[in-house]
Design an enzyme around this catalytic site. Structure first.
Site, PDB file in Angstrom:
ATOM      1  CB  ILE A 141      97.328  64.523  -5.677  1.00  0.00           C
ATOM      2  CG1 ILE A 141      96.152  65.070  -6.488  1.00  0.00           C
ATOM      3  CG2 ILE A 141      97.980  63.351  -6.397  1.00  0.00           C
ATOM      4  CD1 ILE A 141      96.551  65.557  -7.870  1.00  0.00           C
ATOM      5  N   GLY A 142      95.284  65.405  -2.940  1.00  0.00           N
ATOM      6  CA  GLY A 142      94.871  66.560  -2.150  1.00  0.00           C
ATOM      7  C   GLY A 142      93.563  66.290  -1.441  1.00  0.00           C
ATOM      8  N   GLY A 144      90.462  68.455   1.091  1.00  0.00           N
ATOM      9  CA  GLY A 144      89.964  69.659   1.722  1.00  0.00           C
ATOM     10  C   GLY A 144      88.668  69.385   2.453  1.00  0.00           C
ATOM     11  CG  PHE A 146      83.402  72.147   0.757  1.00  0.00           C
ATOM     12  CD1 PHE A 146      82.074  72.073   1.130  1.00  0.00           C
ATOM     13  CD2 PHE A 146      84.165  73.208   1.206  1.00  0.00           C
ATOM     14  CE1 PHE A 146      81.505  73.038   1.935  1.00  0.00           C
ATOM     15  CE2 PHE A 146      83.606  74.179   2.015  1.00  0.00           C
ATOM     16  CZ  PHE A 146      82.264  74.099   2.383  1.00  0.00           C
ATOM     17  CG  ASP A 259      88.897  82.897  -1.579  1.00  0.00           C
ATOM     18  OD1 ASP A 259      89.381  83.667  -0.718  1.00  0.00           O
ATOM     19  OD2 ASP A 259      88.858  81.659  -1.440  1.00  0.00           O
TER      20      ASP A 259
END
Length: 564
Positions: A141-142, A144, A146, A259
């Protein structure tokens, strides 16, 4: 044995390391229990163990030793396992196999309630290695730089989670990659708040590291705002309160996020636009510990003091998160960040100068108290800026704080009869954002649940006054529960059938026991050689069966041939 990347290729000579007795006094919450352990001398001993969030302690009358819980692997030993300690007990024992840096320890208890409590804590604060047995992965579902995020179901409870998967090989190639992952694990385990993503378990397999996280169904806050337009003032107020409440919890635990940005604010559900979940702690740090990264964050949202930080000077405070949160709120009511530029360099320049237009038309339309709060959060001079705790007390949140306190009182009342329950089933997606550290040197109600306390536990019963170690050792002395106290010999007649089952687990031997071989005696008979073997096997603390004890030469099963 699994080669853990968290061992960094190191081995240890002993499982336990001597430590200062005063270390126990620094722990806020301790879990205690006396376990049975098999020794090198093939004896069963009692060990009094205490668990904190990051360490496992062994308390004896004279000293204190510890082992690191953060990088410790744990496997659960069921009652049916034929371990040396289990075979030599009159009771059914459950246990844990603990290991780190090449050393291992097995501990057992007959107390099912205590076992379940310790099991729950080990799942949260140690490393597991049964991911593929425990979870059924459905889809990705995702994705990136890393890690990848998957939707998975825990087989035991049928509960859905988001699984953040890291490649061990890739993380080992990154500068401070493993250290950064360990730091993220440690920080997330320290936090427990309804508006902060929860880390339930960490698993390690041969090739991967898996984070078991909340399944968030609402998606990104910013995407929701793009779809619905500007948020109503009441919604922004509740959202701001939830965000500040999450920051206050973090800062009370000496953690700063560093962040904060809209992409890291997720919505718990599609039902409202204010129950946010703060995610991505890849750049977070503990103010009391060594920092992996000193100057990091996202241009346009990072606090000026981080950009101006010089190595060797006093480190910035948790107010850096308050500044970033103020930028997010400014964005939500104006539609723009205050620091605009054509490229990253110009954005950073404006970010560092920190000149914010508080006369912007949309900003002036916001409620006066909200304007005052945001301006107080966005002061460049840190001493003028509000802390997260001060933000909570701002008049803008006066009514919400009253509701918050009512919910806290109700929650604490419920805790008196609270028992551990499974997390509610959550369905949805959780987006993964890139977490690359930026090196600035080179260029209708509030959240439904109030911050949860620890699950109903048997915590330490020590009292204030003397040191925790002295109180523990005094109790050990009083109970005569010394570190090397032996377990009494078992009474054979109490559980003769169970003893037989534990000693003879091989299926062929079970067939012998039920007389399915005509030329073999009943093994349970008093005068049977097998019966003698069983009684001798279970009445000694040494697991060693003399060759001449077993006299069943008529049986040709593989097991018996091997023993002959």
């Amino acid at each position: 044995m699994l080669q853990s990347i968290f061992d960094f290729g190191q081995t240890t000579s002993t499982f336990w390391k001597q430590c200062d007795k005063a270390l126990l006094d620094e722990q806020n919450e301790l879990l205690e229990h006396e376990f049975l352990v098999g020794s090198k001398e093939r004896l069963i001993k009692k060990k009094f163990l205490v668990m904190s969030q990051d360490s496992l302690f062994r308390v004896s009358l004279s000293n204190l030793k510890k082992a690191p819980l953060l990088t410790m692997h744990v496997q659960f030993i069921e009652a049916s396992t034929d371990n040396f300690v289990q075979l030599n007990s009159d009771e059914q024992l459950l246990g844990f196999h603990l290991s780190y840096q090449g050393k291992s320890l097995e501990i057992f208890t007959a107390d099912k309630i205590s076992y379940d409590i310790w099991k729950s804590h080990f799942k949260r604060f140690a490393i597991l290695d049964n991911f593929h047995e425990a979870f059924q992965v459905s889809k990705m579902i995702g994705k990136g730089s890393f890690a990848k995020v998957y939707q998975a179901t825990k087989k035991e409870t049928n509960t859905q989670y988001a699984i953040k998967a890291f490649s061990k090989a890739y993380m080992q190639q990154q500068a401070k990659g493993i250290e950064s992952m360990l730091n993220e694990i440690k920080i997330m385990r320290r936090l427990n708040h309804p508006n902060i993503v929860k880390l339930y378990e960490v698993h390690e397999t041969t090739n991967s590291i898996y984070f078991v996280l909340d399944m968030i169904q609402g998606g990104e806050l910013l995407q929701r705002v793009r779809e619905t337009g500007f948020l109503p003032a009441e919604t922004v107020q509740k959202l701001a309160f939830n965000l500040v409440s999450a920051l206050s919890h973090m800062h009370e635990n000496r953690v700063i996020h560093r962040d904060l940005k809209p992409e890291n604010l997720l919505l718990r559900s599609t039902e409202n636009n204010y129950e946010i979940i703060l995610a991505d702690f890849g750049l977070a740090t503990n103010l009391d510990e060594e920092h992996l990264f000193k100057r990091c964050g996202t241009p346009g949202f990072v606090a000026p003091e981080i950009l101006e930080y010089v190595e060797g000077q006093e480190f910035y405070t948790d107010k850096c998160d308050v500044f970033s949160a103020g930028i997010i709120l400014y964005l939500l009511i104006t539609g723009n960040t205050p620091f605009i530029g054509v490229d990253q360099k110009s954005i950073l320049k404006n970010n560092k100068e920190c000149e914010i237009d508080f006369k912007e038309p949309h900003f002036k339309l916001a409620p006066i108290q909200m304007q005052d709060l945001i301006q107080s959060m966005l002061q460049k001079k840190v001493s003028y800026r509000l802390s997260s705790q001060e933000c909570m007390r701002h008049p803008y949140f006066k009514q919400l704080v009253k509701e918050y306190k009512v919910q806290i009182e109700k929650y604490q009342s419920n805790l008196q009869c609270y028992q551990e329950i499974q997390n509610a089933r959550k369905i949805g997606t959780q987006d993964l954002e890139q977490r690359s550290p930026l090196n600035f040197n080179s260029s209708d109600s509030i959240s439904s649940n109030i911050s949860q306390n620890r699950q109903d536990q048997r915590k330490t019963s020590i009292v204030a006054g003397a040191s925790k170690f002295s109180q523990y050792s005094a109790r050990l002395s009083k109970q005569n529960s010394r570190e090397i106290s032996d377990i009494p010999l078992k009474q054979e007649q109490k559980k003769s059938k169970d003893l037989h089952r534990l000693a003879l687990t091989n299926s062929q031997l079970k067939q012998i026991a039920f007389n399915q071989f005509d030329n073999v005696e009943d093994p349970t008979a008093e005068d049977c050689n097998v019966g003698v073997m069983v009684r001798q096997y279970n009445s000694t603390r040494q697991i060693r069966i003399p060759d001449n004890t077993l006299q069943i030469k008529e049986c040709n099963t593989p097991t018996m041939q091997k023993q002959q």
